[in-house]
Design an enzyme around this catalytic site. Structure first.
Site, PDB file in Angstrom:
ATOM      1  N   LEU A  37     -23.259 -65.802 -51.126  1.00 18.31           N
ATOM      2  CA  LEU A  37     -23.572 -65.115 -49.874  1.00 18.31           C
ATOM      3  C   LEU A  37     -24.930 -64.441 -50.027  1.00 18.31           C
ATOM      4  CD1 LEU A  37     -21.379 -62.546 -47.924  1.00 18.31           C
ATOM      5  CD2 LEU A  37     -23.414 -61.754 -49.107  1.00 18.31           C
ATOM      6  N   ASN A  38     -25.728 -64.420 -48.926  1.00 13.48           N
ATOM      7  CA  ASN A  38     -26.882 -63.513 -48.904  1.00 13.48           C
ATOM      8  C   ASN A  38     -27.028 -62.872 -47.531  1.00 13.48           C
ATOM      9  OD1 ASN A  38     -28.003 -66.447 -48.899  1.00 13.48           O
ATOM     10  ND2 ASN A  38     -29.782 -65.342 -48.130  1.00 13.48           N
ATOM     11  N   ASP A  39     -28.142 -62.958 -46.852  1.00  9.17           N
ATOM     12  CA  ASP A  39     -28.475 -62.115 -45.709  1.00  9.17           C
ATOM     13  C   ASP A  39     -27.372 -61.998 -44.654  1.00  9.17           C
ATOM     14  OD1 ASP A  39     -30.788 -62.667 -47.088  1.00  9.17           O
ATOM     15  OD2 ASP A  39     -31.979 -63.193 -45.336  1.00  9.17           O
ATOM     16  N   GLN A  55     -25.500 -65.644 -44.480  1.00  6.99           N
ATOM     17  CA  GLN A  55     -25.933 -66.836 -45.189  1.00  6.99           C
ATOM     18  C   GLN A  55     -24.882 -67.206 -46.220  1.00  6.99           C
ATOM     19  OE1 GLN A  55     -29.373 -68.622 -44.879  1.00  6.99           O
ATOM     20  NE2 GLN A  55     -28.517 -67.859 -42.961  1.00  6.99           N
ATOM     21  N   ARG A 166     -40.248 -66.836 -40.001  1.00  4.39           N
ATOM     22  CA  ARG A 166     -38.786 -66.954 -39.944  1.00  4.39           C
ATOM     23  C   ARG A 166     -38.095 -65.642 -39.563  1.00  4.39           C
ATOM     24  NH1 ARG A 166     -40.184 -68.075 -45.286  1.00  4.39           N
ATOM     25  NH2 ARG A 166     -39.815 -66.433 -46.834  1.00  4.39           N
ATOM     26  N   GLU A 228     -40.199 -60.395 -44.584  1.00  4.20           N
ATOM     27  CA  GLU A 228     -38.978 -61.078 -44.170  1.00  4.20           C
ATOM     28  C   GLU A 228     -38.100 -60.130 -43.359  1.00  4.20           C
ATOM     29  OE1 GLU A 228     -37.853 -64.600 -47.125  1.00  4.20           O
ATOM     30  OE2 GLU A 228     -37.335 -62.635 -47.965  1.00  4.20           O
TER      31      GLU A 228
END
Length: 485
Positions: A37-39, A55, A166, A228
């Protein structure tokens, strides 16, 4: 990616048993069912239900699959997991459904994200080889998505932008839709050598379909080479009785300073009125080892809530997460409620934490074994002489200490070696504007979140202790209250 929902279900079933019995699984934090898992993505409250997308890489514990995972909650603490809602299954996102946001309008939720394409070949993927498109899909129930639609592509970005554009965050303001994107602009030193600048692009639309560039947020002085996960929002300052525009983003490439910018990449905010002095006025959201890519949203109570990824990209050579051997990695932070006072944001756990069935333990700092329990510790009236907490044992643990305006979180043992439970993590420090007076600490299995002076400074870290190693002891301070679940 045909039949990807079924493939994900099969993977979660196959590896779910190993993950389920991992001692590092948390009770009140969003985790991947399996894999990586991320963002956090698409945070919102839709039809009264809190929606968190993230994510998700179900097929790899080291990331890279580019799905959007999904879970829901009615209280921001107990989460129900659902099938992923999006996968890299069209030409515009074949290398990943990257991060984005959600916009609620009546009975419809619109999700915006970056479709990522990395072309095969000998490319640097900065100036060539990458295609970043801004995409959208709609849903009536938060789970089942419409066909995806491309909104913006490389042809729509300013010519001096690299191919790193992005992470769309979209909101509605004064009858128009606005989208902010993180970006990397080509820039050069006086001697002609390359030194790119992080920046943000703001687009505007009348209909969510057709977008025009409205503004470039590009500081005069270089403040990192890439920004980001930007988030632009307004908060009312409780002390000054006025609304203030705030830019949250994650700059990459900041040099480490004493008590600042200690992670590989940073996350923080600046008041838009302070952009000219961003080098001095940028405030980090979190001073710990594990925090990145936060996103905020406003719920139906009018609260501005922040959730971040309890991790940082590209840290494998610095420290690691010991849950990997059990088939999963990373979690999100506890949701935090934001308030603005005198130009500074305070972060505290959402008040729903108060409603959990805590049991108060009589505790004066002596050794306390917490095992599988979730722990909440509050300390008030800390004297200038300071206070110190030990988590774990003398040969494998972490310490958190405060004295006057200084705070330190350390996995270093008396020998100078880093404790095993930190996976290579060593030390982080912070300097506050005033002496430390109070601390609140939440420990949920393998994550510890520390809120100082009502959330004026926060430290987040993962900590991997076996259940029989999970003990606390502390120096005596004003009033210490230990609660367990």
């Amino acid at each position: 990616m045909k039949n990807w929902v079924q493939k994900v279900r099969e993977e979660e079933k196959k590896k779910g048993g190993t993950v389920k019995y991992c001692p590092f699984r948390t009770n009140y934090h969003i985790m991947p069912p399996v894999g990586w898992l991320n963002d956090p993505n698409g945070l919102c409250q839709f039809k009264g239900i809190y929606q968190t997308y993230f994510q998700y890489a179900p097929f790899s514990v080291n990331g890279g699959d580019g799905f959007w995972g999904h879970c829901t909650s009615t209280d921001l603490l107990h989460w129900e997991y659902h099938d992923p809602v999006m996968a890299p299954d069209i030409p515009e996102d074949r290398s990943g459904v990257y991060s984005g946001s959600g916009l609620v309008e009546g009975e419809e939720l619109t999700l915006f994200y970056t479709g990522n394409v990395k072309l095969p070949g000998d490319y640097d993927y900065i100036d060539a080889g990458r295609i970043s498109s801004q995409m959208m899909a709609t849903t009536k129930d938060g789970q089942h998505m419409s066909e995806k639609r491309k909104l913006l592509g490389p042809e729509d970005y300013p010519e001096h932008m690299t191919e790193h554009v992005r992470d769309p965050k979209v909101w509605k303001e004064d009858g128009k839709y606005r989208m902010i994107l993180g970006a990397r602009a080509r820039a050069y030193r006086k001697d002609g050598t390359r030194k790119d600048k992080g920046c943000a692009l703001v687009y505007v639309s009348e209909d969510k379909q057709h977008w025009d560039l409205d503004q470039e947020i590009l500081p005069e002085n270089n403040f990192g080479y890439m920004w980001e996960c930007p988030d632009l929002f307004v908060m009312e300052d409780a002390d000054e009785d006025k609304k203030i525009e705030i830019l949250s983003f994650c700059p990459q490439g900041l040099p480490t300073e004493e008590g600042r910018f200690q992670n590989r990449y940073q996350s923080g905010y600046v008041l838009m009125s302070q952009m000219e002095t961003i080098e001095d006025d940028f405030v980090e959201w979190d001073m710990g080892f594990d925090f990145y890519a936060p996103q905020t949203f406003e719920d139906d109570k009018g609260r501005r809530i922040l959730i971040g990824w309890a991790g940082v990209p590209d840290t494998g050579e610095e420290h690691r997460n010991l849950s990997v051997e059990n088939g999963w990695q990373h979690c999100l932070t506890i949701p935090r409620e934001l308030t603005l006072q005198n130009g500074k944001i305070l972060q505290e756990p959402v008040h729903e934490v108060e409603s959990l069935p805590w049991k108060v333990e009589n505790w004066n700092g002596e050794r306390f074994f917490w095992g599988k329990k979730t722990v909440r510790l509050t300390v008030d009236n800390i004297s200038p002489e300071g206070w110190r907490l030990c988590v774990g044992g003398p040969e494998n643990g972490a310490t958190f200490s405060v004295k006057e305006k200084h705070a330190e979180l350390s996995f270093l043992m008396e020998t100078g070696e880093a404790a095993a439970c930190g996976g290579g993590r060593k030390k982080r420090t912070g300097i506050l504007e005033m002496d430390v007076e109070n601390v609140e600490i939440l420990i949920d299995s393998s994550i510890m979140e520390i809120f100082i002076n009502g959330g004026a400074m926060v430290f987040t870290t993962r900590i991997y202790l076996k259940e029989n190693e999970r003990e606390l002891w502390a120096s005596k301070a004003g009033k210490q209250t230990l609660c367990v679940l």
